[in-house]
Design an enzyme around this catalytic site. Structure first.
Site, mmCIF file in Angstrom:
data_model
loop_
_atom_site.group_PDB
_atom_site.id
_atom_site.type_symbol
_atom_site.label_atom_id
_atom_site.label_comp_id
_atom_site.label_asym_id
_atom_site.label_seq_id
_atom_site.Cartn_x
_atom_site.Cartn_y
_atom_site.Cartn_z
ATOM 1 N N TYR A 1 2.826 5.343 4.493
ATOM 2 C CA TYR A 1 2.224 5.789 3.238
ATOM 3 C C TYR A 1 2.577 7.262 3.067
ATOM 4 O O TYR A 1 1.979 8.138 3.691
ATOM 5 C CB TYR A 1 0.716 5.574 3.253
ATOM 6 N N ASP B 1 4.650 2.399 0.799
ATOM 7 C CA ASP B 1 4.550 3.177 -0.433
ATOM 8 C C ASP B 1 5.184 4.534 -0.166
ATOM 9 O O ASP B 1 4.580 5.404 0.462
ATOM 10 C CB ASP B 1 3.074 3.301 -0.820
ATOM 11 N N HIS C 1 -0.894 -1.692 -7.064
ATOM 12 C CA HIS C 1 0.427 -2.051 -6.553
ATOM 13 C C HIS C 1 0.547 -3.570 -6.481
ATOM 14 O O HIS C 1 -0.464 -4.280 -6.369
ATOM 15 C CB HIS C 1 0.647 -1.502 -5.135
#
EC number: 3.1.11.2
Length: 273
Positions: free
Chosen positions: A111, A161, A264
């Site tokens: 992330y 991500d 998402h």
């Protein structure tokens, strides 16, 4: 066939309320890289990932971050963080080694910080510098991790991500976002620098070379989801040997706004092993 997914769930407890269990039952991934769990380990809902083995790096920021790997087979080794002292405690990277039917793969869930612009009315130079330092350190680590996996006879896959839309095909409104975090020239140049035919391959782009998107993030606000005005910021980046085994993949976009589990969408790829 090995089905691997990446999913920023935007809070695992909220994702459970919105039906992540139904998605898991339908998609049946073998391995899931998860970002933004946003939960203390003790508060992760029991069996939210079914019978999958869960490895979790919750981090030290209450209600923020948290990365995980959920898998049908248990990992043979798990590593938390990647040696970047400023962020390793925050729950931004976890990595594990797996053996699936004799096929070895090292999988990472990342992330990346959202960052900020360095100039302009919404600028935050400190957040901008923090993201750029993270990216520089992570690039060096990816080289080491990929080589370590190869020496051990395993393929390498990092998912998650990245908070960067790499090209104009990865962002619907790219013309109006050229000075926005996530689409800054230096962020996009960094992304280019980690890809190559002998290093890491953007698997979904390889499967959809001429597509706009497929996007993986849309704001909760306005009509961006309805109009598919999204960003592709969630990726599978694989060692060339693994990327060559990808046979199908893309985003599991919810059929309606109301059916969304997160802001998402899961990014799911089938690898022939």
């Amino acid at each position: 066939m090995l089905r691997i997914a990446s999913f920023n769930v935007n809070g695992i407890r909220a994702a459970q309320r919105r039906g992540i269990d139904a998605w898991l039952d339908d998609a049946r991934p073998d391995i899931v890289a998860v970002q933004e769990m946003r939960s203390p380990a003790a508060a992760v809902p029991e069996k939210v990932f079914g019978d999958h083995h869960l490895c979790y790096h919750e981090g030290n920021l209450a209600g923020r971050n948290g990365v995980a790997l959920a898998s049908r087979v248990p990992p043979s080794a798990v590593r938390h963080g990647f040696g970047h002292r400023a962020s390793d405690a925050e729950g931004r990277y976890i990595e594990a080694d797996y053996e699936v039917d004799g096929f070895g793969v090292t999988v990472g869930s990342v992330y990346v910080p959202k960052g900020a612009t360095w100039a302009g009315p919404d600028a935050d130079p400190a957040k901008y510098r923090r993201k750029m330092r993270f990216l520089a350190s992570f690039r060096a680590y990816l080289t080491r991790a990929r080589r370590d996996a190869a020496r051990a006879g395993r393929e390498f896959l990092v998912m998650g991500d990245f908070n960067i839309a790499h090209t104009t095909a990865d962002l619907k409104a790219w013309r109006t976002n050229q000075r926005s975090e996530g689409f800054l020239p230096e962020e996009r140049a960094w992304f280019t620098s980690i890809l190559g035919p002998r290093t890491l391959v953007d698997v979904v782009r390889g499967l959809h070379p001429d597509a706009e998107g497929p996007y993986s993030w849309w704001s909760w606000r306005g009509q961006s989801f309805t109009n598919d005005a999204g960003w592709r910021i969630d990726y599978h980046l694989a060692s060339p040997g693994l990327a060559a085994r990808a046979v199908a993949g893309g985003t599991h976009r919810a059929p309606t706004y109301e059916a969304r589990i997160s802001d998402h969408a899961p990014v799911v790829v089938d690898y022939e092993v």
